[in-house]
Design an enzyme around this catalytic site. Structure first.
Site, mmCIF file in Angstrom:
data_model
loop_
_atom_site.group_PDB
_atom_site.id
_atom_site.type_symbol
_atom_site.label_atom_id
_atom_site.label_comp_id
_atom_site.label_asym_id
_atom_site.label_seq_id
_atom_site.Cartn_x
_atom_site.Cartn_y
_atom_site.Cartn_z
ATOM 1 N N HIS A 58 32.253 -42.703 -20.393
ATOM 2 C CA HIS A 58 33.849 -43.018 -20.342
ATOM 3 C C HIS A 58 33.885 -44.409 -20.295
ATOM 4 C CE1 HIS A 58 37.577 -41.761 -19.482
ATOM 5 N NE2 HIS A 58 37.985 -42.624 -18.636
ATOM 6 N N THR B 31 37.441 -43.269 -24.665
ATOM 7 C CA THR B 31 37.843 -43.546 -23.423
ATOM 8 C C THR B 31 39.467 -43.886 -23.202
ATOM 9 O OG1 THR B 31 35.790 -44.283 -23.167
ATOM 10 C CG2 THR B 31 37.040 -44.839 -21.457
ATOM 11 N N GLU B 32 39.972 -43.207 -22.638
ATOM 12 C CA GLU B 32 41.614 -43.709 -22.289
ATOM 13 C C GLU B 32 42.060 -43.800 -23.588
ATOM 14 O OE1 GLU B 32 42.515 -43.663 -19.175
ATOM 15 O OE2 GLU B 32 40.496 -43.691 -18.191
ATOM 16 N N LEU B 33 41.823 -42.941 -24.481
ATOM 17 C CA LEU B 33 42.740 -42.874 -25.792
ATOM 18 C C LEU B 33 42.495 -44.366 -26.410
ATOM 19 C CD1 LEU B 33 45.447 -40.387 -25.944
ATOM 20 C CD2 LEU B 33 42.883 -40.093 -26.303
ATOM 21 N N TRP C 16 46.263 -45.149 -23.722
ATOM 22 C CA TRP C 16 47.303 -44.588 -23.021
ATOM 23 C C TRP C 16 47.642 -44.976 -21.807
ATOM 24 C CZ3 TRP C 16 45.288 -38.598 -22.133
ATOM 25 C CH2 TRP C 16 44.306 -38.597 -21.138
#
Lengths: 438, 405
Positions: free
Chosen positions: B109, B145-147, B297
């Site tokens: 991540h 990771t986290e869009l 995001w």
């Protein structure tokens, strides 16, 4: 000779600079044959409604645990009086207000002050709503104490502005001479943006006093120039230092091989942490095998962390947060160089503790302690290049650091409270004689 | 036929313990085992286990018509193995139904896509191998990771052979365009993009239990009618898996909502469920999405300032990736393990100093008192790790010398 002293609690109960100085001084005075009645603020909490407690020295032992070195030898010379109050040294009116407001809101009673010593701070509803009120209330109780002790003391000695009103009140009631002791001025604490109330109390205390003791020539100059106190009334008596019996110089087991350069103190403007960071960055450009440690906390800490990150030296510059008790000594023992780049420091006892642990020190010329040390490298606090140079020298040339460590230890061992106390005793004698002749 | 694409992100970081300057050089256990275990077991109890059981039931009931997708980070799978192996088994059971797709992402991540292509590719390879091993699927869809997404990141992902990638349906990128269609990457148009419908996703993830929301309480039928009302071809509902039972506790009724949702959606007959890859296959791309600047995001701004927005984060990030070559040269599993968990984006998230609009979300996930504490602790660990890496490298070199001599 008998003195009524308005002082501050002793270590280990309270380990602030003021408490430490009071302890050393009181011992020194007792050794010099002076009887001390030691009055101090002591927060007892809500249960106990009495305002004044007479405590004898053996009780002090019990209350505070073992005072280092023991006090058996001087016990008969000192008696203690507690005045119920929640004042602690170095607290600012703003902090006091913050604690009080929070107390009213949440009833939270025990605080730790934000400086390196993290003193415990107890609050109770019966104390003043603000610091100034508390100072005044303390003075009233002090006057009561002085009246009850009528004829049992020859001179009054008050430490730090918080007790000055008490000193003045005691003088009015008893007619005995007053000596006030300036451990720090409002200018040291706040730079040029002084709290005018605090300033006014300091000035009133010094004007009412028969003699003013300053902890360094630096402080003495500030007193004369900024407070307008006549020069012949202000005397410098440098602080001394008293070390625990234990051997502090035993080397600590090291985790990292690199040289360690340490700053230990409140991270505030007054202590010059910024200059240390800039000097560290300069040194790191030259030598890779060195780490810098900033131990302590304070209102500039976040600013300093950001600066360290921006300089890209965060992998070599470490923060410990505030250290207490044994960790402070451990930090000294781990250090190869100790640095105190204070912008303004009335005295500054920490370099002496470092020297005692065999650590060579760099101190700013703007510190009182620079006046009593020969074996310390002295630089202007703003002279980052000189500071970097000194650090580089001490970590690169073993001959230099050995010399400073060895001679420094000798020098610091010679700074005895007995000698400082003898000077103070002479001052007492002078004001007593003068008082009697009038 | 409108396609509903449900995707869940499953992640837990390895949290660091309080690591002080005095520990350096002496203590090389960096993790807060107690906290990590406690959190994993709590979330397993509240979310992973009940939700996996529920989804399994829904898949069986609907005979293949209910489908969804997951991505599980390497760190969360490591934690399943250490603290909650039954959770891993329940995910395997979901994989076995054939109705659940597992996506590729970075193993830790991490923010490797922002460091360099090498770091990024390595992290993705590691993750793909893990998915293959645990769930028997070779991922063809990717989510970063986290869009985190940009044209360049998309191109790197396409280079690695992925056919679909997820991104945020961010307003500042889409403008007047709708997220409810399939788009393609601007550099490599073979890479299809599914964009998150953040309004409808956040209705579940953030607003579901908010009693001051004028749509409260949200029922499955009401929600299905909203989906019905959307004009596009696909509706991408992407959210943290922990939404179900953890961020929104079971007492809010979120699990019951989820239980009723498939039936409510499938009822009318003009909506269907599909996994990420199926969704991208079913619909023709409608346009190219231009996204020259990196988006994500997270937070109001949908950018990367939550992780790399101040000097603390930049410094930690630079110092971390400066170790890369040394780690590679070492080829030592123990060091790789630490190297991986140190890359997790959460560590950088804790150092954020933007506390205005999204302060609540930040502090919810933050074990530290302040961003400065987070930074100090991370740098202390990193410094010790670097010392150990240097030591190990020196030892390796001297061994080599002995051999060649």
């Amino acid at each position: 000779m008998r003195v009524l002293m308005f002082g501050w609690e002793f270590p280990p109960h309270i380990a602030g600079g003021l408490g430490t100085a009071c302890y050393g001084m009181t011992r020194g005075l007792a050794r010099n044959g002076v009887d001390v009645t030691f009055v101090m603020p002591h927060a007892s909490g809500d249960e106990d409604q009495r305002f004044v407690h007479v405590v004898n020295a053996s009780d002090i032992e019990a209350v505070y645990g073992k005072v280092d070195g023991g006090m058996d030898d001087i016990m008969d010379k000192i008696s203690f009086i507690h005045i119920d109050s929640n004042m602690v040294p170095y607290i600012s009116p703003e902090e006091y207000r913050e604690y009080h407001d929070e107390f009213v809101k949440s009833g939270k009673k025990v605080w730790e002050t934000k400086d390196i010593w993290s003193q415990r701070y107890t609050f109770s509803g019966k104390y003043g709503a603000n610091l100034m009120e508390e100072v005044a209330r303390y003075a009233i109780v002090a006057a009561q104490v002085a009246r009850e002790l009528e004829g049992q003391f020859d001179v009054i000695h008050a430490h730090d502005w918080l007790t000055y009103f008490a000193g003045i009140a005691a003088k009015r009631v008893s007619g005995k001479p007053l000596v006030v002791h300036m451990h720090a001025t409002e200018y040291d604490r706040s730079g040029e943006n002084i709290n005018t109330q605090t300033y006014a109390i300091e000035r009133a205390g010094m004007q009412a006093a028969d003699k003013v003791i300053a902890v360094s020539n630096l402080t003495r100059r500030t007193i004369i120039e900024k407070y307008g106190i006549p020069a012949d009334k202000v005397v410098t008596v440098h602080n001394a230092v008293r070390f625990a019996e234990g051997d502090d110089s035993a080397p600590e087991e090291r985790g990292v091989k690199d040289k360690i350069v340490t700053f230990l103190g409140r991270i505030t403007y007054q202590k010059g942490p910024d200059y240390f960071v800039e000097a560290a960055a300069k040194v790191l450009k030259r030598v890779p095998n060195v780490r810098f440690v900033m131990a302590g906390s304070g209102d500039m800490m976040n600013h300093v962390i950001r600066r360290v990150a921006r300089l890209g030296i965060a992998d070599r510059f470490h923060f410990t947060g505030f250290l207490r008790g044994e960790d402070v000594h451990k930090m000294f023992r781990l250090s190869d160089v100790y640095i105190m780049p204070s912008v303004s420091e009335p005295f500054g006892i920490s370099p002496l503790e470092a020297m005692r642990s065999n650590v060579p020190v760099i101190i700013s010329k703007q510190s009182g302690v620079a006046e009593v040390l020969d074996y310390a490298i002295k630089v202007d606090y703003w002279d980052v290049d000189a500071m970097a140079d000194a650090i580089y020298g001490l970590i690169t040339y073993p001959a230099l650091s050995h010399m400073f460590a060895k001679k420094g230890l000798e020098e610091v061992t010679g700074l005895k409270w007995n000698n400082a106390a003898a000077k103070i005793k002479a001052i007492y004698q002078e004001v007593i004689d003068k008082n009697q002749n009038n | 036929m409108k396609t509903i694409c449900l995707y869940f992100q499953v992640h837990q970081p390895w949290r660091l313990k309080t690591y002080r300057f005095f520990n350096m050089g002496k203590d090389h256990n960096y993790l807060d085992d107690l906290t990590n275990r406690a959190i994993m077991q709590k979330v397993a109890r509240q979310c992973y286990l009940p939700m996996n059981a529920l989804l399994l039931k829904l898949i069986k009931e609907n005979k293949g018509k209910f489908r969804c997708s997951f991505s599980l980070t390497g760190t969360v799978v490591e934690q399943f193995k250490a603290y909650a192996p039954e959770v891993l088994n329940s995910f395997k059971a979901l994989a076995d139904t054939g109705c659940v797709e597992f996506l590729a992402e970075t193993y830790s991540h991490s923010l490797a896509s922002l460091a360099s292509k090498d770091d990024f590719v390595e992290q993705v390879k590691l993750h793909t191998a893990m998915i293959k091993k645990e769930f028997g699927q070779k991922p063809t869809a990717f989510r970063n990771t986290e869009l985190i997404y940009s044209d360049d990141i998309g191109a790197m992902v396409a280079d690695m052979g992925f056919k679909v990638m997820l991104a945020e349906g961010a307003k500042h990128v889409l403008g007047w365009k709708s997220p409810d269609f399939v788009y393609t990457n601007a550099i490599d148009q073979k890479l299809r993009l599914l964009l998150r419908n953040y309004k409808l996703s956040d209705d579940i993830a953030f607003r579901f239990s908010n009693q001051s929301w004028n749509e409260y309480p949200l029922t499955a039928d009401k929600y299905a009618s909203w989906l019905e009302g959307e004009t596009g071809e696909v509706i991408n509902l992407f959210m943290d898996y922990e939404t179900f039972g953890e961020h929104q506790k079971a007492s809010t009724g979120i699990l019951d909502f989820m239980k009723a949702l498939p039936k409510a959606i499938l009822k009318s007959g003009d909506m269907e469920f599909a996994t990420v890859s199926e969704t991208a296959e079913k619909h023709q791309p409608i346009a190219v999405l231009h996204c020259p600047h990196v988006m994500s995001w997270a937070d109001e701004e949908r950018d990367i300032t939550a992780w790399l927005g101040n000097e603390l984060q930049n410094e930690a990030f630079t110092k971390l990736y400066a170790l890369k070559d040394k780690i590679k040269a070492l080829k030592n599993k123990d060091f790789d393990y630490v190297w991986n968990f140190m890359q997790t984006s959460d560590h950088f998230y804790y150092m954020a100093t933007k506390w205005l609009s999204d302060g609540d979300v930040h502090s919810y996930f933050n074990p530290y008192g302040s961003s400065y504490e987070a930074f100090i602790n991370y740098m202390n660990v990193l410094s010790d790790f670097e010392i150990e890496v240097d030591k190990a490298l020196a030892a390796k070199k001297s061994r080599k010398k002995v051999k060649t001599a």
